[in-house]
Enzyme design. Structure first.
Site, PDB file in Angstrom:
ATOM      1  CG  HIS A 172      -1.651   1.140   1.497  1.00 34.12           C
ATOM      2  ND1 HIS A 172      -3.070   1.083   1.252  1.00 34.12           N
ATOM      3  CD2 HIS A 172      -1.343   2.263   1.919  1.00 34.12           C
ATOM      4  CE1 HIS A 172      -3.339   2.539   1.365  1.00 34.12           C
ATOM      5  NE2 HIS A 172      -2.552   3.224   2.030  1.00 34.12           N
ATOM      6  CD  GLU A 173       2.299   3.616   3.731  1.00 37.23           C
ATOM      7  OE1 GLU A 173       2.640   4.722   3.520  1.00 37.23           O
ATOM      8  OE2 GLU A 173       1.196   3.576   4.103  1.00 37.23           O
ATOM      9  CG  HIS A 176       0.549   6.017  -0.405  1.00 37.01           C
ATOM     10  ND1 HIS A 176      -0.997   6.509  -1.100  1.00 37.01           N
ATOM     11  CD2 HIS A 176       0.055   5.721   0.783  1.00 37.01           C
ATOM     12  CE1 HIS A 176      -1.799   6.370  -0.167  1.00 37.01           C
ATOM     13  NE2 HIS A 176      -1.266   5.757   0.965  1.00 37.01           N
ATOM     14  CG  HIS A 182      -5.797   6.593   0.852  1.00 32.46           C
ATOM     15  ND1 HIS A 182      -5.687   7.429   1.951  1.00 32.46           N
ATOM     16  CD2 HIS A 182      -4.752   5.423   1.101  1.00 32.46           C
ATOM     17  CE1 HIS A 182      -4.528   7.085   2.794  1.00 32.46           C
ATOM     18  NE2 HIS A 182      -4.114   5.944   2.163  1.00 32.46           N
TER      19      HIS A 182
HETATM   20 ZN   LIG Z   1      -2.308   5.235   2.790  1.00 33.24          ZN
END
Ligand SMILES: [Zn+2]
Length: 282
Positions: A172-173, A176, A182
């Site tokens: 998830h990071e 980014h 999100h």
């Molecule tokens: Zn996040």
């Protein structure tokens, strides 16, 4: 090796002119189509708010003294009077060099496992080479995950991590870092989920602020690795951890789980591949 800020800044200044040529060459034909603009808040510029209804965005400074805005686990660079015209964009050639500063071999291996999950989308996370002047700098944090959204500038892009044992969260990071925000901040999310506002603290509510500038590369994906989980235990966000933070709208069918699962979904990978001007598997 830990690079001291003063040395790092000196090097950034020294190579800046050289690198700008690379940026221009790498972006000429691409950014007009799928540009992703980073967060901009009404409290910063007074115009075109990025996250609707978000009241607590403030400009702070990162470790190198650069002005930034932090929103949850996302970091956006801020330049001049507007949120960066730099940032939230594609890394040249989908290549995101990683620098590990004081990170153990075990933790490096965890990052590589998470990074490999994005490989089908054509994103590479090689170790930083001496001539990589823009890179993701992995830093161990005691308390939080915080990652610069997308490619923004010459120099280190922050990726502070605490969730070392949690591959999905690491992925998830890295999402980014690739340039994703999100999923539940998409402007069309209310067609798919109902945010359980009554179960959110004010801080939690801010995490569900809609972002008017997210470019939709694919249909809404409730199972996206970039989507918040349906149940959250952190009491900073929720009032009752036993209750969901969102419900699915009637008629919305989810094949996986609602909220982020164990890996980027096919739609996540398709979206990233498209964002970088390619196709899944190409
Ligand atoms: Zn996040």
């Amino acid at each position: 090796m830990l690079v001291r800020p003063s040395l790092e800044l000196w090097r950034i200044i020294r190579i800046k002119a050289q690198f700008q040529v690379v940026i221009v060459a790498g972006t000429r034909h691409k950014y007009s189509v799928c540009e992703r603009v980073p967060a901009m808040s009404a409290s910063i510029s007074g115009e075109d708010p990025h996250f609707e209804g978000l009241s607590n965005q403030v400009v702070t400074k990162d470790r190198f003294g650069r002005p930034v805005v932090e929103i949850d686990d996302m970091l956006f660079h801020y330049k001049g009077s507007k949120m960066a015209a730099t940032g939230g964009r594609q890394w040249p050639k989908g290549r995101i060099p990683i620098s590990f500063d004081g990170i153990s071999e075990d933790r490096q291996a965890q990052i590589r496992r998470a990074a490999d999950l994005w490989a089908p989308a054509g994103i590479k996370f090689p170790d930083k080479a001496a001539n990589d002047y823009a890179y993701l700098q992995i830093i161990a944090s005691k308390e939080r995950n915080l990652t610069t959204v997308g490619f923004g500038m010459v120099g280190p892009h922050t990726c502070e991590l605490v969730s070392w044992g949690d591959i999905p969260t690491l992925a998830h990071e890295l999402g980014h870092a690739i340039g994703l925000e999100h999923e539940q901040s998409r402007s069309d999310r209310n067609n798919y989920i109902v945010v359980n506002i009554e179960n959110l603290t004010k801080f939690g509510n801010d995490q569900f602020a809609k972002s008017s500038r997210i470019v939709h590369q694919t249909e809404y994906d409730v199972s996206s690795i970039m989507h918040y989980k349906q149940f959250v235990s952190d009491k900073r966000f929720v009032i009752d951890p036993e209750e969901p933070v969102f419900y699915l709208k009637e008629g919305v069918v989810v094949t996986g789980r609602a909220g982020m699962g164990s890996a980027p979904t096919k739609l996540d990978l398709e979206g990233v591949a498209k964002f970088y001007g390619g196709h899944l598997g190409s």
